[in-house]
Enzyme design. Sequence first.
Site, PDB file in Angstrom:
ATOM      1  CD1 TRP A 135      33.316  38.468  34.567  1.00 43.01           C
ATOM      2  CD2 TRP A 135      33.538  36.234  34.558  1.00 43.01           C
ATOM      3  NE1 TRP A 135      32.715  38.000  33.438  1.00 43.01           N
ATOM      4  CE2 TRP A 135      32.831  36.627  33.406  1.00 43.01           C
ATOM      5  CE3 TRP A 135      33.803  34.887  34.759  1.00 43.01           C
ATOM      6  CZ2 TRP A 135      32.376  35.710  32.454  1.00 43.01           C
ATOM      7  CZ3 TRP A 135      33.357  33.966  33.819  1.00 43.01           C
ATOM      8  CH2 TRP A 135      32.657  34.382  32.683  1.00 43.01           C
ATOM      9  CB  ILE A 136      33.176  37.716  42.447  1.00 45.61           C
ATOM     10  CG1 ILE A 136      32.405  38.891  41.827  1.00 45.61           C
ATOM     11  CG2 ILE A 136      33.779  38.089  43.787  1.00 45.61           C
ATOM     12  CD1 ILE A 136      33.258  40.065  41.421  1.00 45.61           C
ATOM     13  CB  THR A 160      42.209  41.409  28.738  1.00 43.71           C
ATOM     14  OG1 THR A 160      42.117  42.711  28.109  1.00 43.71           O
ATOM     15  CG2 THR A 160      40.824  40.934  29.137  1.00 43.71           C
ATOM     16  N   GLY A 175      33.209  44.665  31.961  1.00 42.04           N
ATOM     17  CA  GLY A 175      34.444  43.951  32.233  1.00 42.04           C
ATOM     18  C   GLY A 175      35.629  44.868  32.013  1.00 42.04           C
ATOM     19  CB  SER A 176      37.726  45.575  29.030  1.00 41.70           C
ATOM     20  OG  SER A 176      38.326  44.296  28.912  1.00 41.70           O
ATOM     21  CD  GLU A 221      43.714  41.570  39.729  1.00 40.19           C
ATOM     22  OE1 GLU A 221      43.167  42.667  39.590  1.00 40.19           O
ATOM     23  OE2 GLU A 221      43.754  40.966  40.799  1.00 40.19           O
ATOM     24  CG  LEU A 276      35.985  46.993  39.010  1.00 43.28           C
ATOM     25  CD1 LEU A 276      35.315  48.308  39.450  1.00 43.28           C
ATOM     26  CD2 LEU A 276      37.465  47.220  38.697  1.00 43.28           C
TER      27      LEU A 276
END
Length: 390
Positions: free
Chosen positions: A164-165, A372, A139-140, A370, A133
């Site tokens: 970041w996988i 922050t 990110g967020s 998952e 994702l």
Amino acid sequence: MADSTADGVERRLPTDEARELISLVRDIARREIAPHAAEEEAAGHFPRELFALLSRSGLLGLPYDPEYGGGGQPYEVYLQVLEELAAARLTVGLGVSVHSLSCHALAGYGTEEQRAAHLPAMLGGGLLGAYCLSEPSAGSDAAALRTRAVREGDEWVVEGTKAWITHGGIADFCTVMARTGGPGARGVTAFLVPGDAPGLSAAPPERKMGMKGSPTAQLHFDGVRVGDDRRLGREGQGFAIALDALDSGRLGIAACAVGLAQAALDEAVAYARERRQFGRPIADFQGLRFLLADMATRIEAGRALYLEAARLRDEGRAFGRSAAMAKLFCTDAAMQVTTDAVQVLGGYGYTADFPVERYLREAKMLQIVEGTNQIQRVVIARHLVGPESR
């Protein structure tokens, strides 16, 4: 049905089968995982052979339908399995949680034909999954993702980069969210992409402060072709699928955090009983006793919170707010407990001769993945007062 944690606290398990399952997991953790954890983490070794063992033991598909090779276990039990695995080695507990997250879209939104074709191998065939994702610039704000899938006949051509996988570069399959329409959440679609698809490559693993045995890497999609039979759900439904998966994934992170914190407390208690200063064990000193009591209370509170959220999920009730609360509280608790464990051990706690310094480095990661913990507060507040007026 009752069972006991490492510190002797009884926990409730719903069936004899669940008690036997937890006993099996503890045996595997004691014999196969914990003895090698420190050495393999220091070396950055990912225990792929151990995940093959977990797959053969039926532990990679616990919350899924037995018709497709799953374990048919309620989330209340599955999460306690994650806690036990994470207490032995976070790389393993988190890896199982991420794998389960990667199966969620297919199990929940795939057609009967898709499930029959792919789920048995994913749940019990020794395969390992990745959940794709996040991106370098998303990110967020995950809805801002730029990876795009363009339809060409019966295929989709995927271009972009995921970041970041977990299991990046070693996963056998990837659940990928890609933009198939306009901007925002409604333009995203989910796909099941083979890990060896032509055009899919991984960057070198990230150099992290902890979790060195768990590879985290960017994945590059350079003209990756995916058949429409690997599209999961409707076009444009991908972001809703992703958020649904994350609610469950956050409970997995909460359980892993409690397991890590429990391991830190167990180490601190054992050390306090053995270490002598001023002619007696340091466990005799009230200041340290109070510190241990606070650590244990945070762990028990976190465990109760994630289990209550799991029961809501098992009953088919809304659990998103509770999942966010559990992820927030449990990971903050793990950070505090591991910090306190280092303090209990003093100078020894700051060395790699004892595991608590590793626990501290690993706990920090759990406050980030998952979503922050700041995002968890956003989620909780939206449940309380609604979305922001803008």
